[in-house]
Design an enzyme around this catalytic site. Structure first.
Site, short mmCIF file in Angstrom:
data_model
loop_
_atom_site.label_atom_id
_atom_site.label_comp_id
_atom_site.label_asym_id
_atom_site.label_seq_id
_atom_site.Cartn_x
_atom_site.Cartn_y
_atom_site.Cartn_z
N TYR A 1 0.85 -1.19 0.00
CA TYR A 1 0.00 0.00 0.00
C TYR A 1 0.89 1.25 0.00
O TYR A 1 1.86 1.33 0.75
CB TYR A 1 -0.90 0.00 1.24
CG TYR A 1 -1.72 1.26 1.41
CD1 TYR A 1 -2.94 1.40 0.75
CD2 TYR A 1 -1.28 2.30 2.22
CE1 TYR A 1 -3.69 2.56 0.90
CE2 TYR A 1 -2.03 3.45 2.37
CZ TYR A 1 -3.23 3.58 1.71
OH TYR A 1 -3.96 4.73 1.86
N HIS A 2 0.54 2.22 -0.84
CA HIS A 2 1.37 3.42 -1.01
C HIS A 2 0.86 4.54 -0.12
O HIS A 2 -0.25 5.04 -0.28
CB HIS A 2 1.31 3.87 -2.47
CG HIS A 2 2.45 4.75 -2.89
ND1 HIS A 2 2.79 5.90 -2.20
CD2 HIS A 2 3.33 4.65 -3.92
CE1 HIS A 2 3.83 6.47 -2.80
NE2 HIS A 2 4.18 5.73 -3.84
N GLY A 3 1.68 4.96 0.84
CA GLY A 3 1.31 6.07 1.71
C GLY A 3 1.53 7.41 1.03
O GLY A 3 2.09 7.49 -0.07
#
Length: 318
Positions: A115-117
């Site tokens: 998941y890309h913050g």
């Protein structure tokens, strides 16, 4: 000379007394300080990145002496230095930990999906710790705009970072390397929120890569990532229009809060030649969502994440 300086100081003092309300200035500073800190802290990460780049350039400049001193390629020495710096930063600022290292297949090519913050500091910490403990470099696929940033080329060269196509990613895995991809990319980074919903926009290039290279996929998720850094939510429609036209990450980022960060590595999803890219994408997305549901309270809360960091610090003291 002294009298001139003294008279000048008296004039400045008169101006301050007459036109500046010191009580109001102090109150305004107190009021705005949290806001200033919130937007200035992301610059600390940028500064650290450029300091790292500077150190890499120094290693490159003195590569002959380093090779003679350490008896190894200067790039290996430089990567160890970078990994040590970022691992230390993650431990000091976020008490960074990884849970599930045993889920990473040993001595095999692996495709990590994550998941890309808003600011993906977790991937810096993750790759550093994996390298230090397993001596294996996780190669990263990043957005092309990063290669236009001055100083970025040294990172791409030393750390083997690529913009990535299906063919190039597959070739890297077929060579036995580890590769990490965030399917949501910049879009997920800028327009995701504290509910941690995946925003992949039907992207399935990573699934095609995994099927072509015949490798397993290992998902991972970092708890409290959105509480560390966030993208501003006001003016969302305007930012969306700007991004659609430019594909540039112009949405302001704020944060840098020392919240507790823990990366959870999921079980490997083995290669299955009977799956289509669409089916594999759904399977990986479900696995990543399971990690988020299991380990992340939503909506994310900055205060709660800070308290988790404090409790963890006290636990280690005991």
């Amino acid at each position: 000379m002294f009298s001139i300086v003294y008279n000048l100081w008296l004039m400045v003092e008169d101006v301050i007394v007459q036109y500046i309300d010191l009580d109001f200035t102090l109150w305004l500073t107190w009021l705005l300080m949290p806001l200033l800190i919130t937007f200035l802290l992301p610059l600390v990460i940028a500064l650290l990145l450029y300091l790292t780049a500077l150190m890499l350039y120094i290693y490159k400049l003195h590569r002959v002496k380093l090779r003679n001193a350490y008896g190894t390629a200067w790039r290996d020495t430089a990567v160890h230095m970078v990994a040590a710096v970022w691992d230390a930063h993650g431990w000091i600022w976020h008490g960074y930990e990884i849970v599930g290292l045993e889920n990473i297949p040993q001595d095999k090519p692996v495709l990590f999906i994550y998941y890309h913050g808003a600011l993906p500091v977790d991937i810096y910490y993750f790759t550093s710790k994996v390298f230090l403990y397993n001596s294996r470099l996780v190669r990263l696929v990043v957005d092309r705009f990063l290669f236009k940033i001055p100083g970025w080329s040294i990172f791409a060269d030393i750390l083997k970072i690529i913009p990535g196509t299906i063919q190039s990613c597959s070739a890297i895995l077929k060579e036995g390397n580890m590769l990490a991809i965030a399917p949501g990319g910049v879009y997920e980074a800028l327009f995701g929120d504290s509910y941690y919903e995946l925003m992949w926009q039907k992207r399935m290039g990573f699934a095609k890569v995994a099927l072509d290279a015949k490798v397993s996929i290992v998902p991972f998720f970092t708890k409290n990532l959105r509480e560390s850094f966030r993208a501003v939510s006001w003016g969302r429609r305007i930012w969306l229009k700007i991004y659609a036209k430019t594909k540039l990450p112009l949405v302001p980022i704020f944060g840098g809060f020392p919240v507790k960060l823990v990366t959870y590595i999921g079980k490997p999803i083995p290669y299955d030649g009977n799956l289509t890219p669409e089916e594999l994408q759904i399977k990986v997305a479900d696995s990543l969502r399971d990690l988020i549901r299991k380990h992340q309270k939503v909506p994310g809360n900055i205060t709660r994440a800070l308290m988790e960091r404090i409790r963890n610090t006290e636990k280690h003291k005991d």
